[in-house]
Each structure stands twice: as structure tokens, then as C-alpha cells.
Write an enzyme that holds these catalytic residues in place. Structure first.
Site, PDB file in Angstrom:
ATOM      1  N   LYS A 296      38.348  54.515  29.121  1.00 24.17           N
ATOM      2  CA  LYS A 296      38.095  53.316  29.919  1.00 24.17           C
ATOM      3  C   LYS A 296      36.751  52.714  29.499  1.00 24.17           C
ATOM      4  O   LYS A 296      35.791  53.458  29.223  1.00 24.17           O
ATOM      5  CB  LYS A 296      38.083  53.703  31.409  1.00 24.17           C
ATOM      6  CG  LYS A 296      37.971  52.549  32.380  1.00 24.17           C
ATOM      7  CD  LYS A 296      38.068  53.053  33.816  1.00 24.17           C
ATOM      8  CE  LYS A 296      37.966  51.954  34.850  1.00 24.17           C
ATOM      9  NZ  LYS A 296      38.117  52.473  36.239  1.00 24.17           N
TER      10      LYS A 296
ATOM     11  N   SER B  22      41.647  50.393  38.916  1.00 24.02           N
ATOM     12  CA  SER B  22      41.066  49.609  37.848  1.00 24.02           C
ATOM     13  C   SER B  22      41.299  50.176  36.443  1.00 24.02           C
ATOM     14  O   SER B  22      41.042  49.499  35.448  1.00 24.02           O
ATOM     15  CB  SER B  22      39.554  49.492  38.067  1.00 24.02           C
ATOM     16  OG  SER B  22      38.945  50.771  38.061  1.00 24.02           O
TER      17      SER B  22
ATOM     18  N   SER C  66      41.432  54.540  41.459  1.00 24.30           N
ATOM     19  CA  SER C  66      41.589  53.788  40.210  1.00 24.30           C
ATOM     20  C   SER C  66      42.174  54.579  39.051  1.00 24.30           C
ATOM     21  O   SER C  66      42.434  53.994  37.988  1.00 24.30           O
ATOM     22  CB  SER C  66      40.246  53.193  39.787  1.00 24.30           C
ATOM     23  OG  SER C  66      39.894  52.122  40.630  1.00 24.30           O
TER      24      SER C  66
END
Length: 480
Positions: free
Chosen positions: A75, A150, A174
Site C-alpha cells: 500500500k 482504504s 481498511s
């Protein structure tokens, strides 16, 4: 030649010399080239760096490297030395960290090949990956739908077979929510199990880095590498790191699972409920004993989470002012430098900073922030009482399947409700996993979430393996 696409088989083949790390790396890069133009899982693919790393692994052949030659995606809020790290924000669009996060160092010691950085909501604030400054990511099961967030880019990279493993981060769900909506596994570790050193902070008492994979064994292998104490993060625990791949035999005899059925009475889509019930039956078939439990304060998790997380975000993001950190806007006065630099935050980040600043302000601190922390303690006590009777608590990871792009962007409260079953684990610091448990009639994935006592990730892996073996997850429709 068809190459293996799961981490354990890749590692075994590279270690045995039947496959080179370069071959595996080139295969992953080719998968990304075929697929990602449509899905936009990656913000940056480090082709040259990944191939150089793979060549070095083939040359040096480090012994006992548990992820030898395995491609991993990160990420884009996890710092990588020399590789752009943006947190999907214009504020950091040209930021190249001078150091790597602790988890990246551990991956490199384990022989992994970092292939690139994945898309996410800006500064990890969102539940759909639509709040990225660089455009949304699409769900491989239906590309007119969101992948969750996310950590949506990491979930899509794994679900679409671009990489076998990825790291995401969690503040309120997330990792688990996008894992559920994309049909892969995702683990939110116990707070303190994984170092946050090098993770761009959102809510420091809630943030954790965790793994995503398509199988329990791959997830356990990756987690075993990144877990453990780190002197650079004082919140990490010194507890020994066990072998998470032990006892993954599908037998859950002796495991007690609680289902807070009162929380399922409304707001859960019928297709989600059907797949969740099938997952619970799979746990029972594996030998687990299932019973009802209560979590009286669970309905307060969302308001508490959005007070605590936003308060911490307003503090953490104060540093990105264009002077100390972040892209600086040119202007004639210092005031305008601050103003124009911080104007580069997206609308959702600005909204959360303003809410957090308000709840920390004089006259409102006790009424909002302190009260939220008190209720947070009650939520943790609910789980402590439940764990006196059961070993894990089961819920759907998300009350809905993936919704359509743009469906909730104008209604933040509806967007926040995507975290209704996940935020409590972050508030309580508990480990929780999302495991695919089937598809709805519309062929959209559903995740079953299990939450356990602190540092009892081994029970979560055992249960996940049992569900995986009884409810195997198909691959998404061919993409690219």
C-alpha cells in the site's frame, strides 16, 4: 510454462531451483501489464528495482528465506527507500522516502520482491478507494463497483492474480473490508504485533499494517515475516512470534465461536447474510461450537471511531504544511504558503481534519473526545466478557457487497457505515480476520470476520483454513 501463483509454491520452486526469482518477477510484471490498465490497483510499478532485486536473489540464494522470490505489493502509505510514496495524496505526490518501513526491511530479509505500490484512499481515509488523488481502483468482480478501502489497490492486486501477497494498513477496517469485497483474505493484527515504523500515520492508537492473500497458508507465511517487536516503535510487543502455519488442518475441535445475532437483525443485505450463515455452518462442520453472544456497545463503535480517528488524524496531519513536510506551494507570504499547501488535501481528508480539530478544541474536548475514549473502554470490556465464554466472535465483515462507483461519495455517513462491523476491533486493539465465505446471487464476494483475544492470531488462521477448505473461493472473472 504456467507458473505457480501462490506464495508457498513460488517459494518452494525458487528454493529448489526449478524456477528463478527473475522468471517469477517477469511473470508478475506481465500480469500487471495485462490487467492493471483496467483496474488501477497500482500507483507505481518498480519494474527495474524488482528485477534487480530478483537477479540478486538468484545470484545469492539466501538460505532459509521464507518468501524467497515471492512478489509482494505494498500500500502506498508504507515507506520504501528510493521509491515514491504518496499516500495517494497530492500533498506527497513527489515524496521519495530516505528510509524503508520496518515491514519492508523484514520482507527484504525474507527474500521477497517488492513489485510496486498500490492505490488507496488519500492518507488511508476512506472505504472505497475513490478518495485517491490519482483516481479510483475498480473491483475485479465487477469493474463498475468499488473494491473497498482504504487498501483497495492491495486487495485488487491479490484478487486479480497480479501478485500473490500484499500489505495493507488498517485504522477502522481498511484491510478486512476490501479483502471481503474482493474475495481474498485480510488480517488486522493485534495492536502492537507489527511495527508501524515507516507507516504514514493516520490514527496512531488504531493504525496497524497487515497482510492480504488468496490462501490462509500464504497469509500465515507473510504474517510470520512481518510480526515481531521493533525498538523503533515503542508500541510493539515483545511476545514471541509463533509458527502461524501450525495446525492448519481444518480441525476446529474445541474452538468456541460466538455470533452476536442481535447485530444481524437489520442492515445486512440478504445475500451477505446467506453467505455468512454458510460460513458459520462451515465452522460447525469443522468441529467448532457456535453460540450466541452479546456486544451491548457495538452499535456505538462507528461514532466513537470517527471521533477518535479524526482527532488523531488532525494531529498527525498537522505536519504536512509545505514547510516541515509535504509539497510546498509558492506564495508571497508565509500564511499563503500554509494555506495553499494544505489546500492540496482532498475533500475527505479536509472533512476529517476539521472534525478532529473541532472535537479537540477547548470546550468540546471533554464532551466529545474524552467521552469517546470512555465508550471505547466499554467496547473493549464487551469483548473481554465475550471471550470469557468463546474464543472468537463471528460477524459479516461488511453488511453489504461492493457498491457501485460514485454511489456513496456524496453521502459520507453512508460511506462510514461500511465500517460498522470492523471498527470495534481497531478500537479494542484486537486481531480480526476476513475470510471469503461465498458469493451472492449477483456473484459478488462476501467475507466472514472473526475477532479473537489479543495475540491469538493462530486461532484466526485455524478457523480461516477450515472455512477455506469447505467453501473454496472461485477466481474473479477474467480481466485484462
Amino acid at each position: 510454462m504456467s507458473l505457480p501463483d501462490n506464495a508457498c509454491e513460488i517459494r518452494a520452486a525458487v528454493a529448489a531451483g526449478t524456477l528463478s526469482a527473475v522468471e517469477v518477477c517477469r511473470d508478475a510484471l506481465a500480469r500487471i501489464a495485462r490487467t492493471d490498465a483496467r483496474l488501477h490497483a497500482f500507483l507505481h510499478v518498480d519494474e527495474a528495482g524488482a528485477l534487480a532485486r530478483a537477479e540478486a536473489l538468484d545470484r545469492d540464494r539466501p538460505a532459509n528465506a521464507p518468501l524467497l522470490g515471492v512478489p509482494v505489493a505494498l500500500k502506498d502509505n508504507i515507506c520504501t527507500a528510493g521509491v515514491r510514496t504518496t499516500a495517494a495524496s497530492r500533498v506527497l505526490e513527489s515524496y521519495v522516502p530516505p528510509y524503508s518501513a520496518a515491514v519492508v526491511e523484514r520482507l527484504e530479509r525474507a527474500g521477497a520482491v517488492v513489485i510496486g505500490k498500490t492505490n488507496c484512499d488519500e492518507f488511508a481515509m476512506g472505504s472505497s478507494t475513490e478518495h485517491s488523488a490519482f483516481g479510483p481502483t475498480r473491483n475485479p468482480w465487477a469493474d463498475d463497483r468499488i473494491p473497498g478501502g482504504s487498501s483497495g489497490g492491495s486487495a485488487v492486486a491479490v484478487a486479480a492474480g497480479m501478485v500473490p501477497l500484499a500489505l495493507g494498513s488498517e485504522t477502522g477496517g481498511s484491510i478486512r473490508q476490501p479483502a471481503a469485497l474482493c474475495g481474498v483474505l485480510g488480517l488486522k493484527p493485534t495492536y502492537g504485533r507489527v511495527s508501524r515504523y515507516g507507516l504514514i500515520a493516520f490514527g496512531s492508537s488504531l493504525d496497524q499494517i497487515g497482510p492480504m492473500a488468496r490462501s490462509t497458508r500464504d497469509l500465515a507465511a507473510l504474517f510470520g515475516v512481518i510480526a515481531g517487536a521493533d525498538p523503533r516503535d515503542s508500541t510493539t510487543a515483545a511476545n514471541p512470534v509463533p509458527d502461524y502455519a501450525e495446525r492448519l488442518d481444518g480441525d476446529l475441535s474445541g474452538l468456541r465461536v460466538g455470533v452476536p445475532s442481535a447485530l444481524l437483525a437489520q442492515g445486512v443485505e440478504p445475500g451477505v447474510r446467506g453467505a455468512f450463515d454458510a460460513g458459520v455452518r462451515a465452522l460447525e462442520a469443522a468441529g467448532a461450537v457456535v453460540r450466541d453472544v452479546t456486544l451491548p456497545h457495538a452499535s456505538l463503535a462507528i461514532p466513537v471511531y470517527y471521533l477518535v480517528a479524526n482527532a488523531e488524524a488532525s494531529s498527525n496531519l498537522a505536519r504536512f504544511d509545505g514547510v516541515r513536510y509535504g509539497t510546498r506551494a509558492d506564495s508571497a507570504t508565509l500564511h499563503d504558503v500554509y494555506y495553499r499547501s494544505r489546500a492540496r488535501f482532498g475533500a475527505e481528508v479536509k472533512r476529517r481534519i476539521m472534525i478532529g480539530t473541532f472535537v479537540l478544541s477547548a470546550g468540546y474536548y471533554d464532551a466529545y473526545y474524552v467521552k469517546a475514549q470512555q465508550v471505547r473502554a466499554l467496547i473493549r470490556q464487551d469483548y473481554d466478557r465475550a471471550f470469557a465464554e468463546v474464543d472468537a466472535v463471528a460477524l459479516p465483515t461488511s453488511p453489504t457487497t461492493a457498491f457501485r462507483l460514485g454511489e456513496r461519495t456524496e453521502d459520507p455517513l453512508q460511506m462510514y457505515l461500511a465500517d460498522v462491523f470492523t471498527a470495534a476491533a481497531n478500537l479494542a486493539g484486537l486481531p480480526a480476520i476476513s475470510v471469503p465465505c461465498g458469493l451472492t446471487p449477483e456473484r459478488l464476494p462476501v467475507g466472514l470476520q472473526l475477532t479473537a483475544r489479543p495475540f491469538d492470531e493462530p486461532s484466526l488462521f485455524r478457523a480461516a483454513q477450515a472455512i477455506e477448505s469447505r467453501l473454496p473461493m472461485p477466481r474473479p472473472p477474467t480481466v485484462g
